[in-house]
Motif scaffolding. Sequence first.
Motif, short mmCIF file in Angstrom:
data_model
loop_
_atom_site.label_atom_id
_atom_site.label_comp_id
_atom_site.label_asym_id
_atom_site.label_seq_id
_atom_site.Cartn_x
_atom_site.Cartn_y
_atom_site.Cartn_z
N THR A 188 -5.69 -7.67 0.77
CA THR A 188 -4.66 -7.58 1.42
C THR A 188 -4.13 -6.08 2.11
O THR A 188 -3.64 -6.38 3.33
CB THR A 188 -3.61 -8.19 0.79
OG1 THR A 188 -3.02 -7.42 -0.28
CG2 THR A 188 -3.89 -9.59 0.41
N LYS A 189 -4.63 -5.41 1.46
CA LYS A 189 -4.09 -3.97 1.89
C LYS A 189 -4.83 -2.92 1.11
O LYS A 189 -4.97 -2.67 -0.04
CB LYS A 189 -2.72 -3.77 1.76
CG LYS A 189 -2.16 -2.13 2.46
CD LYS A 189 -0.66 -2.13 2.29
CE LYS A 189 0.13 -2.53 1.11
NZ LYS A 189 1.48 -2.00 1.14
N ILE A 190 -5.39 -1.70 1.84
CA ILE A 190 -5.96 -0.38 0.97
C ILE A 190 -5.72 0.64 1.79
O ILE A 190 -5.68 0.38 3.16
CB ILE A 190 -7.68 -1.01 0.86
CG1 ILE A 190 -8.13 0.12 0.23
CG2 ILE A 190 -8.10 -1.27 2.27
CD1 ILE A 190 -9.64 -0.08 -0.27
N ILE A 191 -5.34 1.67 1.06
CA ILE A 191 -4.91 3.01 1.69
C ILE A 191 -5.60 4.13 1.25
O ILE A 191 -5.58 3.89 0.03
CB ILE A 191 -3.57 3.31 1.86
CG1 ILE A 191 -2.66 2.04 2.56
CG2 ILE A 191 -3.06 4.46 2.55
CD1 ILE A 191 -1.93 1.28 1.48
N CYS A 192 -6.44 4.88 1.99
CA CYS A 192 -7.02 6.09 1.51
C CYS A 192 -6.35 7.43 2.08
O CYS A 192 -6.23 7.27 3.15
CB CYS A 192 -8.42 6.07 1.65
SG CYS A 192 -9.07 6.27 3.23
N PHE A 193 -6.08 8.34 1.27
CA PHE A 193 -5.85 9.62 1.75
C PHE A 193 -6.40 10.73 0.98
O PHE A 193 -6.54 10.79 0.01
CB PHE A 193 -4.03 9.47 1.53
CG PHE A 193 -3.82 8.96 0.19
CD1 PHE A 193 -3.86 9.56 -0.86
CD2 PHE A 193 -3.45 7.73 0.35
CE1 PHE A 193 -3.47 8.85 -2.19
CE2 PHE A 193 -2.93 6.83 -0.80
CZ PHE A 193 -3.00 7.71 -2.30
N TYR A 218 -5.80 0.10 6.06
CA TYR A 218 -6.15 -1.66 6.54
C TYR A 218 -5.28 -2.27 5.80
O TYR A 218 -4.84 -2.41 4.61
CB TYR A 218 -7.78 -1.82 6.00
CG TYR A 218 -8.65 -0.96 6.84
CD1 TYR A 218 -8.87 -1.29 8.22
CD2 TYR A 218 -9.57 -0.49 6.30
CE1 TYR A 218 -9.93 -0.79 9.09
CE2 TYR A 218 -10.61 0.25 6.96
CZ TYR A 218 -10.81 -0.01 8.15
OH TYR A 218 -11.89 0.43 8.98
N TRP A 219 -4.84 -3.24 6.78
CA TRP A 219 -3.89 -4.59 6.08
C TRP A 219 -4.17 -5.72 6.90
O TRP A 219 -4.44 -5.73 7.76
CB TRP A 219 -2.62 -3.90 5.97
CG TRP A 219 -1.64 -3.81 7.38
CD1 TRP A 219 -0.73 -4.98 7.84
CD2 TRP A 219 -1.83 -3.20 8.25
NE1 TRP A 219 -0.63 -4.58 9.10
CE2 TRP A 219 -0.92 -3.43 9.16
CE3 TRP A 219 -2.40 -1.91 8.48
CZ2 TRP A 219 -0.68 -2.58 10.42
CZ3 TRP A 219 -2.20 -0.89 9.60
CH2 TRP A 219 -1.34 -1.46 10.44
#
Length: 540
Positions: A183-188, A207-208
């Motif tokens: 439902t959501k993924i964040i990369c940094f 992305y969400w």
Amino acid sequence: MSSPNGVELVLPMLPRIPTSLISEEISGIYGSALLSNIQKILGYYEIYDKGAGFTAEGTNGDYIASDLRFKQAASLVNKEARFLFSKRPDIWVTVPYDKEKATEQQREEIKQKNSIFQAYIDTVFDKTRFFAKLLKAAKDCFIGGRVAYFINFNEETGKVHIDFTPAMEFIYDTDPEDSIVLTKIICFYTTVDSQNKTNQRIYKKKYWMQDGVCWIFEALYDGTGALVEEITPERATQFTYIPAGVIVNDGLTGDTEGQSEIANLASNESYYSKLANADMDSERKGMNPIRWARDMDPNSTKGLSTGPGAFWDLATDQNAITVGTGEVGVLETTMNYTNALTTTLNRIRSNMYDQAEVPDVSAEALKGVVSSGKTLQAIYWPLIVRCDEKMHEWRPALRHIVETLLDGARLYPGAAAPYLDDNDLPDDKVQIEVDNQYPIPTDEAEEKQVDLAEVNAQTMSKASYMKKWRGLTDAEAVQELAQIAHERQLLEDSFTMPPVDTRDMDNREDQNQSSEDTQSSSQQATQNDEEDASEGQNEE
């Protein structure tokens, strides 16, 4: 900080990423647990890179103990990853159809579509160096317990990107009802590192899912967490799902963090390095033994040479209680513990190999073992089973990557056009097969004989045999079979007599018969004439 096995970990600094960037997305108890998990993962990477730490024993201030770290855990992780993906897996994209009801024209159309699908996927994988990234991603997954992948389509540059991200550089949420659905993924990650936080640059991609559509946001931040540049403002994509995924290593039901191979091997490696370094220290001390003198004149024992063939002219101490009893000697290490130490080190090493299910195929371990294909397959069987277990997680991920590439080519044709060779991607539903290949030498001669027996028994086609052992395509195999049939026909014709026209034989027989009849009539007439002549003479 200690690992789950109790080994003291020397942690590097956390990534130079402001906690505000993380707290914007995840906060509370889960956020604290996430930061703690990132610290553990960094510790595992420290062990992978430098080896497990240990505390040397029996040292004094005048002696520096050895600090050689035996990177056994890193070696096992590398061996496991190489065995899993050093040979690229076979990925086939085909259009399913009813083989019994399909006409010849339909078969040809499906073959053309399969060729377009396969060429597109192979081209994307080759140009993005996907399989090289896949091998590295397997190592990251084994070290950190999980790894993420992202598929990007850029119509402005006309490129497709497939990237993997290690565990400490992304966070994600899943559907409460289905832990597989993102439902959501964040990369940094840091793109420009600097001691000055204002000069530091941190990339963030998010992305969400919102209203059944995937949204995206990309930006650059500085070391203080301030926004520097919006690369991609918040906007909806054309995907109805997130074009990314997470691969979890081992773990139990509902585990979203995965299990690190390094965590299981760290304790054994620490003790292995500790004992091995103690052995090296004893050997070093034995190589440079301690010399001692008793009741000797100090002036005569100064600056003694230790070179080969050195001669010492010593004098006893005149102030000694007993004159003429001076002695000189050396304190040597007997090394009586060598056999026991070797057994202990081998036991620890064997335990590490058993935990990773990696066979020890060193020359010493395989001494006296016949290295045939079947024997090696039996030796590698536990690792094969372990890799098959891991493929239950990797195979669906590879299928999802291929499905995303196909969907993205239809949604963003400008990005996929350079990979399609001026062909439009068909709209047919496809079937994706992933067959992993393990680098085990096999007895090819024996396997060929088995396949030839199946060909003779008509349980395997000649075309399949040619494609398997000669690497021919379908068209090449059909052409080869046609050539074989043509040569067989030529050989059969060369050993066959030309056909005989029976009508000619009948005519010749009739002619012979009429000739014989004519000759017989002539002979009969001659004979009659002779008889009449003889009768006339008799009458006279």
